[in-house]
Design an enzyme around this catalytic site. Structure first.
Site, PDB file in Angstrom:
ATOM      1  N   CYS A  45       0.814  -1.222   0.000  1.00 14.55           N
ATOM      2  CA  CYS A  45       0.000   0.000   0.000  1.00 14.55           C
ATOM      3  C   CYS A  45       0.850   1.275   0.000  1.00 14.55           C
ATOM      4  O   CYS A  45       0.340   2.350  -0.304  1.00 14.55           O
ATOM      5  CB  CYS A  45      -0.937   0.000   1.205  1.00 14.55           C
ATOM      6  SG  CYS A  45      -1.913  -1.488   1.332  1.00 14.55           S
ATOM      7  N   HIS A 100      -3.078   7.022   2.907  1.00 12.09           N
ATOM      8  CA  HIS A 100      -3.550   5.717   2.431  1.00 12.09           C
ATOM      9  C   HIS A 100      -4.890   5.441   3.104  1.00 12.09           C
ATOM     10  O   HIS A 100      -5.046   5.622   4.314  1.00 12.09           O
ATOM     11  CB  HIS A 100      -2.523   4.641   2.791  1.00 12.09           C
ATOM     12  CG  HIS A 100      -3.021   3.255   2.593  1.00 12.09           C
ATOM     13  ND1 HIS A 100      -3.737   2.871   1.478  1.00 12.09           N
ATOM     14  CD2 HIS A 100      -2.929   2.140   3.381  1.00 12.09           C
ATOM     15  CE1 HIS A 100      -4.058   1.601   1.594  1.00 12.09           C
ATOM     16  NE2 HIS A 100      -3.583   1.131   2.738  1.00 12.09           N
ATOM     17  N   ASN A 109     -10.255  -0.319   1.032  1.00 10.20           N
ATOM     18  CA  ASN A 109      -8.806  -0.208   0.911  1.00 10.20           C
ATOM     19  C   ASN A 109      -8.384  -0.708  -0.472  1.00 10.20           C
ATOM     20  O   ASN A 109      -8.375  -1.913  -0.728  1.00 10.20           O
ATOM     21  CB  ASN A 109      -8.164  -1.055   2.024  1.00 10.20           C
ATOM     22  CG  ASN A 109      -6.649  -1.019   1.988  1.00 10.20           C
ATOM     23  OD1 ASN A 109      -6.052  -0.561   1.018  1.00 10.20           O
ATOM     24  ND2 ASN A 109      -6.028  -1.516   3.040  1.00 10.20           N
TER      25      ASN A 109
HETATM   26  O1  UT7 Z   1      -3.300  -1.533   3.896  1.00 12.15           O
HETATM   27  C1  UT7 Z   1      -3.098  -2.176   5.104  1.00 12.15           C
HETATM   28  C2  UT7 Z   1      -4.174  -3.212   5.263  1.00 12.15           C
HETATM   29  N1  UT7 Z   1      -4.604  -3.580   6.544  1.00 12.15           N
HETATM   30  C3  UT7 Z   1      -5.070  -2.764   7.513  1.00 12.15           C
HETATM   31  O2  UT7 Z   1      -5.044  -1.579   7.453  1.00 12.15           O
HETATM   32  C4  UT7 Z   1      -5.686  -3.453   8.708  1.00 12.15           C
HETATM   33  C5  UT7 Z   1      -5.533  -2.697   9.987  1.00 12.15           C
HETATM   34  N2  UT7 Z   1      -6.401  -3.257  10.979  1.00 12.15           N
HETATM   35  C6  UT7 Z   1      -7.715  -2.944  11.037  1.00 12.15           C
HETATM   36  O3  UT7 Z   1      -8.183  -2.149  10.275  1.00 12.15           O
HETATM   37  C7  UT7 Z   1      -8.548  -3.566  12.117  1.00 12.15           C
HETATM   38  O4  UT7 Z   1      -7.713  -4.300  12.997  1.00 12.15           O
HETATM   39  C8  UT7 Z   1      -9.663  -4.497  11.572  1.00 12.15           C
HETATM   40  C9  UT7 Z   1     -10.714  -3.681  10.844  1.00 12.15           C
HETATM   41  C10 UT7 Z   1      -9.091  -5.533  10.599  1.00 12.15           C
HETATM   42  C11 UT7 Z   1     -10.323  -5.245  12.707  1.00 12.15           C
HETATM   43  O5  UT7 Z   1     -10.852  -4.323  13.627  1.00 12.15           O
HETATM   44  P1  UT7 Z   1     -10.564  -4.486  15.187  1.00 12.15           P
HETATM   45  O6  UT7 Z   1     -11.280  -3.395  15.861  1.00 12.15           O
HETATM   46  O7  UT7 Z   1      -9.086  -4.568  15.357  1.00 12.15           O
HETATM   47  O8  UT7 Z   1     -11.282  -5.861  15.498  1.00 12.15           O
HETATM   48  P2  UT7 Z   1     -10.657  -7.170  16.105  1.00 12.15           P
HETATM   49  O9  UT7 Z   1      -9.842  -7.904  15.074  1.00 12.15           O
HETATM   50  O10 UT7 Z   1     -10.015  -6.844  17.404  1.00 12.15           O
HETATM   51  O11 UT7 Z   1     -11.969  -8.024  16.359  1.00 12.15           O
HETATM   52  C12 UT7 Z   1     -12.928  -7.651  17.356  1.00 12.15           C
HETATM   53  C13 UT7 Z   1     -14.081  -8.628  17.276  1.00 12.15           C
HETATM   54  C14 UT7 Z   1     -13.663 -10.081  17.287  1.00 12.15           C
HETATM   55  O12 UT7 Z   1     -14.631 -10.804  18.019  1.00 12.15           O
HETATM   56  P3  UT7 Z   1     -14.334 -11.277  19.519  1.00 12.15           P
HETATM   57  O13 UT7 Z   1     -13.109 -12.139  19.403  1.00 12.15           O
HETATM   58  O14 UT7 Z   1     -14.084 -10.012  20.287  1.00 12.15           O
HETATM   59  O15 UT7 Z   1     -15.571 -11.989  19.890  1.00 12.15           O
HETATM   60  C15 UT7 Z   1     -13.738 -10.481  15.849  1.00 12.15           C
HETATM   61  O16 UT7 Z   1     -13.968 -11.863  15.673  1.00 12.15           O
HETATM   62  O17 UT7 Z   1     -14.803  -8.426  16.054  1.00 12.15           O
HETATM   63  C16 UT7 Z   1     -14.911  -9.682  15.361  1.00 12.15           C
HETATM   64  N3  UT7 Z   1     -14.881  -9.408  13.932  1.00 12.15           N
HETATM   65  C17 UT7 Z   1     -15.974  -9.146  13.208  1.00 12.15           C
HETATM   66  N4  UT7 Z   1     -17.267  -9.064  13.541  1.00 12.15           N
HETATM   67  C18 UT7 Z   1     -18.135  -8.766  12.549  1.00 12.15           C
HETATM   68  C19 UT7 Z   1     -13.780  -9.365  13.128  1.00 12.15           C
HETATM   69  N5  UT7 Z   1     -14.161  -9.079  11.870  1.00 12.15           N
HETATM   70  C20 UT7 Z   1     -15.510  -8.938  11.898  1.00 12.15           C
HETATM   71  C21 UT7 Z   1     -16.464  -8.638  10.916  1.00 12.15           C
HETATM   72  N6  UT7 Z   1     -17.754  -8.544  11.275  1.00 12.15           N
HETATM   73  N7  UT7 Z   1     -16.127  -8.406   9.627  1.00 12.15           N
END
Ligand code: UT7
Length: 367
Positions: free
Chosen positions: A113, A253, A283
């Site tokens: 990216c 980005h 993204n």
């Molecule tokens: O160009 C670079 C590309 N990558 C990035 O920029 C990614 C950077 N990271 C992020 O943007 C965030 O970490 C995410 C959007 C990927 C995830 O958000 P988060 O606030 O960090 O969520 P998390 O991974 O901590 O997950 C929290 C909860 C989990 O459930 P439990 O374990 O707390 O019960 C996940 O299983 O949210 C759950 N979860 C979802 N729920 C509904 C994860 N993805 C989803 C989803 N829909 N799509």
């Protein structure tokens, strides 16, 4: 020493839109979660006949039109992409052929990216050194092809698209002012596409293990991004002898609205000085910065003389920032229509293929 001005810009995205509600019918997710955690509402997804090169060519033609240049004016094409059409030939060469940019050297740049910032800096340095006069820099992705549509951690994030800048040499001060480029390979595992290269060539096992999909530790990438974004922007500003007070626009980005919010806090700048369109495109990786730039120009936000900071982060890990004094197209008298070169480009491409075939037949008979 010539200056490297950004004189043309263009973008292209697939027509097909995938909304959060569409996703919620495919996997266990919902619109509210995606909007709250990422700021994304919808993204554009390539159809079967759309590729990085086709999107790139559409974006490049618009950029050449703005700069009032023809494809044969280009000396160098750099395509930044993490979803190249093949390991080789480079996607940049496919673009060169489709455009009919017969004078241009062309290569791909892989910095995920952050790639568009690295590529723009490389093109600017080539112009500054005097080795070329005109460059076409493209960020093009169809990452949807590498997304596991069962993995809700990643499939909600990515969208497809392409954006292009034309850079030209001029004696007038301005254009690209400074850039910083950083990498930390020790964090490579947090965002990767493990198979398909020479370490894990495609085989039944790699397919079975899902190694041809994007793998991401979202929280680790989030922590990394919030740590480096604002810092990189400040570094590039300092290198240009500027402060945030001198800057009209930050174009980051577009990965996650919350990451951009954190960068704004670090830089002590209000969010309305940031160009943000992650809600409508998701993204698009290396294409996100030029797409956001083109939209901002088309909305009339960016004006001649504005100081702009482009800042990005991504797999690698990589991150960087670039500052520019916005000039727009250089004065020119002729009017050209790069689109009209496409028919000729196709004919030329076929003639070259036929010539190579005949050459092969003659050599075969002689040897
Ligand atoms: O160009 C670079 C590309 N990558 C990035 O920029 C990614 C950077 N990271 C992020 O943007 C965030 O970490 C995410 C959007 C990927 C995830 O958000 P988060 O606030 O960090 O969520 P998390 O991974 O901590 O997950 C929290 C909860 C989990 O459930 P439990 O374990 O707390 O019960 C996940 O299983 O949210 C759950 N979860 C979802 N729920 C509904 C994860 N993805 C989803 C989803 N829909 N799509």
């Amino acid at each position: 020493m010539p200056y490297a001005h950004i004189t043309g810009w263009g973008m292209a995205v697939p027509e097909k839109v995938l909304t959060n509600d569409d996703l919620s019918r495919m996997i266990d997710t919902n619109d509210e979660w995606i909007r709250d955690h990422t700021g994304i509402r919808e993204r554009h997804i390539a159809r079967e006949n759309e590729f990085p090169s086709t999107l790139a060519v559409a974006a490049a033609i618009k950029a050449l039109q703005v700069a009032n240049l023809k494809p044969t004016d280009i000396d160098l094409i750099i395509c930044s992409t993490s979803s190249p059409e093949h390991i080789f030939p480079a996607t940049a060469c496919l673009i060169q052929d489709q455009l009919g940019a017969s004078r241009a050297g062309a290569f791909d740049l892989s910095a995920a990216c952050t790639g568009f910032i690295f590529a723009t800096n490389m093109a600017a340095q080539s112009i500054r050194s005097g080795s070329i006069k005109t460059a076409l820099v493209i960020g093009a992705e169809t990452l949807s092809r590498f997304v596991d549509w069962q993995d809700r951690n990643t499939c909600i994030l990515f969208g497809d698209g392409a954006g292009a800048f034309v850079l030209q040499a001029s004696d007038q001060p301005g254009g690209v002012l400074s850039a910083v480029m950083h990498s930390d390979g020790s964090g490579g595992d947090s965002l990767s596409l493990p198979a398909g290269g020479s370490r894990f060539p495609a085989n039944e096992a790699t397919i079975h293990e899902g190694k041809h999909y994007i793998h991401m530790d979202g929280r680790a990438v989030f922590r990394f991004a919030t740590r480096v974004m604002g810092h990189a922007a400040k570094e590039a500003l300092e290198l240009a002898g500027l402060t945030t007070d001198d800057v009209q626009w930050i174009i980051p980005h577009q990965a996650n609205y919350r990451i951009i919010e954190t960068a704004a806090k670090y830089l002590k700048l209000p969010l309305d000085r940031f160009v943000i369109n992650v809600d409508r495109y998701g993204n698009t990786s290396t294409a996100s910065i030029p797409i956001a730039t083109v939209e901002a120009i088309e909305k009339g936000l960016i004006k001649k003389g504005d100081k702009i900071v482009f800042v990005g982060f991504g797999a690698g890990l990589t991150w960087g920032a670039l500052t520019a004094d916005w000039t727009g197209p250089l004065p020119t008298e002729r009017r050209v229509h790069p689109e009209s070169y496409r028919t000729w480009a196709r004919v030329r491409s076929w003639l070259l293929r036929v010539a190579r075939l005949i050459e092969g037949l003659i050599w075969g008979r002689e040897s």
